[in-house]
Design a protein around this motif. Structure first.
Motif, PDB file in Angstrom:
ATOM      1  N   ASP A 117       1.407  10.834  27.035  1.00  0.00           N
ATOM      2  CA  ASP A 117       2.440  10.131  27.791  1.00  0.00           C
ATOM      3  C   ASP A 117       3.195   9.103  26.953  1.00  0.00           C
ATOM      4  O   ASP A 117       3.982   8.337  27.510  1.00  0.00           O
ATOM      5  CB  ASP A 117       1.816   9.438  29.018  1.00  0.00           C
ATOM      6  N   PHE A 118       2.921   9.043  25.652  1.00  0.00           N
ATOM      7  CA  PHE A 118       3.580   8.157  24.697  1.00  0.00           C
ATOM      8  C   PHE A 118       3.067   6.728  24.832  1.00  0.00           C
ATOM      9  O   PHE A 118       2.731   6.293  25.933  1.00  0.00           O
ATOM     10  CB  PHE A 118       5.099   8.215  24.858  1.00  0.00           C
ATOM     11  N   PRO A 119       2.970   6.097  23.655  1.00  0.00           N
ATOM     12  CA  PRO A 119       3.363   6.580  22.334  1.00  0.00           C
ATOM     13  C   PRO A 119       2.415   7.640  21.793  1.00  0.00           C
ATOM     14  O   PRO A 119       1.243   7.670  22.149  1.00  0.00           O
ATOM     15  CB  PRO A 119       3.334   5.313  21.478  1.00  0.00           C
ATOM     16  N   VAL A 120       2.940   8.498  20.921  1.00  0.00           N
ATOM     17  CA  VAL A 120       2.169   9.559  20.281  1.00  0.00           C
ATOM     18  C   VAL A 120       2.138   9.301  18.788  1.00  0.00           C
ATOM     19  O   VAL A 120       3.192   9.140  18.160  1.00  0.00           O
ATOM     20  CB  VAL A 120       2.776  10.948  20.567  1.00  0.00           C
ATOM     21  N   CYS A 121       0.948   9.258  18.235  1.00  0.00           N
ATOM     22  CA  CYS A 121       0.776   9.146  16.789  1.00  0.00           C
ATOM     23  C   CYS A 121       0.541  10.544  16.229  1.00  0.00           C
ATOM     24  O   CYS A 121      -0.421  11.217  16.618  1.00  0.00           O
ATOM     25  CB  CYS A 121      -0.389   8.230  16.444  1.00  0.00           C
ATOM     26  N   SER A 154       4.683   0.735  27.082  1.00  0.00           N
ATOM     27  CA  SER A 154       4.750   1.824  28.056  1.00  0.00           C
ATOM     28  C   SER A 154       3.377   2.324  28.470  1.00  0.00           C
ATOM     29  O   SER A 154       3.258   3.058  29.445  1.00  0.00           O
ATOM     30  CB  SER A 154       5.553   2.993  27.473  1.00  0.00           C
ATOM     31  N   THR A 155       2.318   1.927  27.757  1.00  0.00           N
ATOM     32  CA  THR A 155       0.979   2.373  28.136  1.00  0.00           C
ATOM     33  C   THR A 155       0.435   1.633  29.354  1.00  0.00           C
ATOM     34  O   THR A 155      -0.493   2.117  30.006  1.00  0.00           O
ATOM     35  CB  THR A 155       0.008   2.180  26.963  1.00  0.00           C
ATOM     36  N   PHE A 156       0.994   0.450  29.658  1.00  0.00           N
ATOM     37  CA  PHE A 156       0.503  -0.288  30.826  1.00  0.00           C
ATOM     38  C   PHE A 156       1.626  -0.781  31.737  1.00  0.00           C
ATOM     39  O   PHE A 156       1.352  -1.450  32.735  1.00  0.00           O
ATOM     40  CB  PHE A 156      -0.352  -1.489  30.383  1.00  0.00           C
ATOM     41  N   MET A 157       2.886  -0.465  31.427  1.00  0.00           N
ATOM     42  CA  MET A 157       3.999  -0.877  32.275  1.00  0.00           C
ATOM     43  C   MET A 157       4.919   0.309  32.505  1.00  0.00           C
ATOM     44  O   MET A 157       5.319   0.971  31.547  1.00  0.00           O
ATOM     45  CB  MET A 157       4.782  -2.032  31.633  1.00  0.00           C
ATOM     46  N   PRO A 158       5.233   0.644  33.765  1.00  0.00           N
ATOM     47  CA  PRO A 158       6.119   1.780  34.050  1.00  0.00           C
ATOM     48  C   PRO A 158       7.490   1.602  33.409  1.00  0.00           C
ATOM     49  O   PRO A 158       7.986   0.479  33.236  1.00  0.00           O
ATOM     50  CB  PRO A 158       6.211   1.793  35.587  1.00  0.00           C
TER      51      PRO A 158
END
Length: 273
Positions: free
Chosen positions: A89-93, A187-191
């Motif tokens: 769901d991003f970020p993608v490493c 973006s991992t914890f906030m829409p």
């Protein structure tokens, strides 16, 4: 290769009995050409380079942290924590690996993050190739693999920044652009909807429907007649040209008007996939 040379020589050489073992200039040249292309073809087959998401290979997180820290120094624990945030769901490493019969080697890393307000764009950052493997084309392979991944996920534009590699990215098809806002790890914890709301400038025009409804239902009492009202304040002066936002059309590959948080020149670039 010797067999191919013998057949070609039999058709092209003036001496019917000539073989690659003789000192015929055309045969010797042909042998070297075939040997060169054979080496190139075999090298491309043996050089099995792939790019995979880091969260699919958590065993590589520590090695990847050391690789990224070799270029941008940071606490190893903090770097590992940031790399562990990689997800679909991003970020993608993305990590670039070279696989062979003797094992695999970590070649490079790149991170893809969402762009606020642009649902079909991604921001590329933390692009790094192992120092001892630079100059061998792995940087191009890493970027090409990153673009293929983004295209396969349905994205159509990539953004990135660089301080001194603008010519390298220009050779890959990137052009100068304007700054965008990367969601990054937020973006991992906030829409994304909340990020877009915070990123939009405050409205300075007419009030919206909700504000109109509130103002229509509220009727303040008239001001006393004995109170003198002051004249409205004059509008603020225009912003000096030196304080206005820089424009991307003034940038070239040799000079940029944009600066990073430390005041260093930075180039904003983009590419349509």
């Amino acid at each position: 290769i010797v067999t191919v040379c013998a057949r070609v020589c039999a058709m092209t050489c003036e001496s019917p009995s000539c073989t690659p073992k003789h000192e015929c200039p055309s045969c010797v040249l042909l042998t070297f050409v075939l040997l060169f292309y054979s080496h190139q073809c075999c090298g491309s087959r043996c050089d099995n380079v792939v790019a995979i998401p880091l969260h699919c290979r958590p065993d590589l997180i520590e090695a990847c942290a050391d690789l990224v820290n070799s270029e941008w120094q940071r606490s190893r624990g903090a770097r590992i924590h940031a790399l562990q945030k990689s997800c679909d769901d991003f970020p993608v490493c993305l990590v670039l690996l070279s696989k062979s019969e003797t094992g695999e080697c970590l070649l490079g890393h790149a991170r893809l993050s969402l762009v606020v307000g642009q649902s079909r764009s991604l921001f590329v950052e933390s692009v790094v190739v192992s120092r001892e493997l630079r100059g061998k084309g792995y940087g191009r392979k890493l970027m090409e693999a990153t673009e293929r991944y983004a295209r396969a996920r349905g994205f159509r534009r990539l953004y990135l920044t660089t301080h001194d590699k603008q010519h390298f990215y220009a050779h890959l098809g990137y052009t100068l652009g304007e700054p965008v806002q990367s969601a990054g790890l937020i973006s991992t914890f906030m829409p994304m909807e909340i990020l877009q709301r915070f990123s939009q400038p405050p409205s300075c025009g007419l009030p919206d429907s909700n504000q109109c409804a509130i103002s229509s239902s509220f009727r303040p009492s008239p001001a006393p007649t004995n109170v003198t009202t002051t004249a409205p304040l004059p509008p603020p002066p225009p912003v000096p040209p030196s304080l206005k936002a820089p424009q991307a059309d003034r940038c070239t590959l040799l000079e940029t008007v944009f600066r990073d948080m430390k005041g260093q020149p930075i180039f904003w670039m983009k590419k349509d996939l």
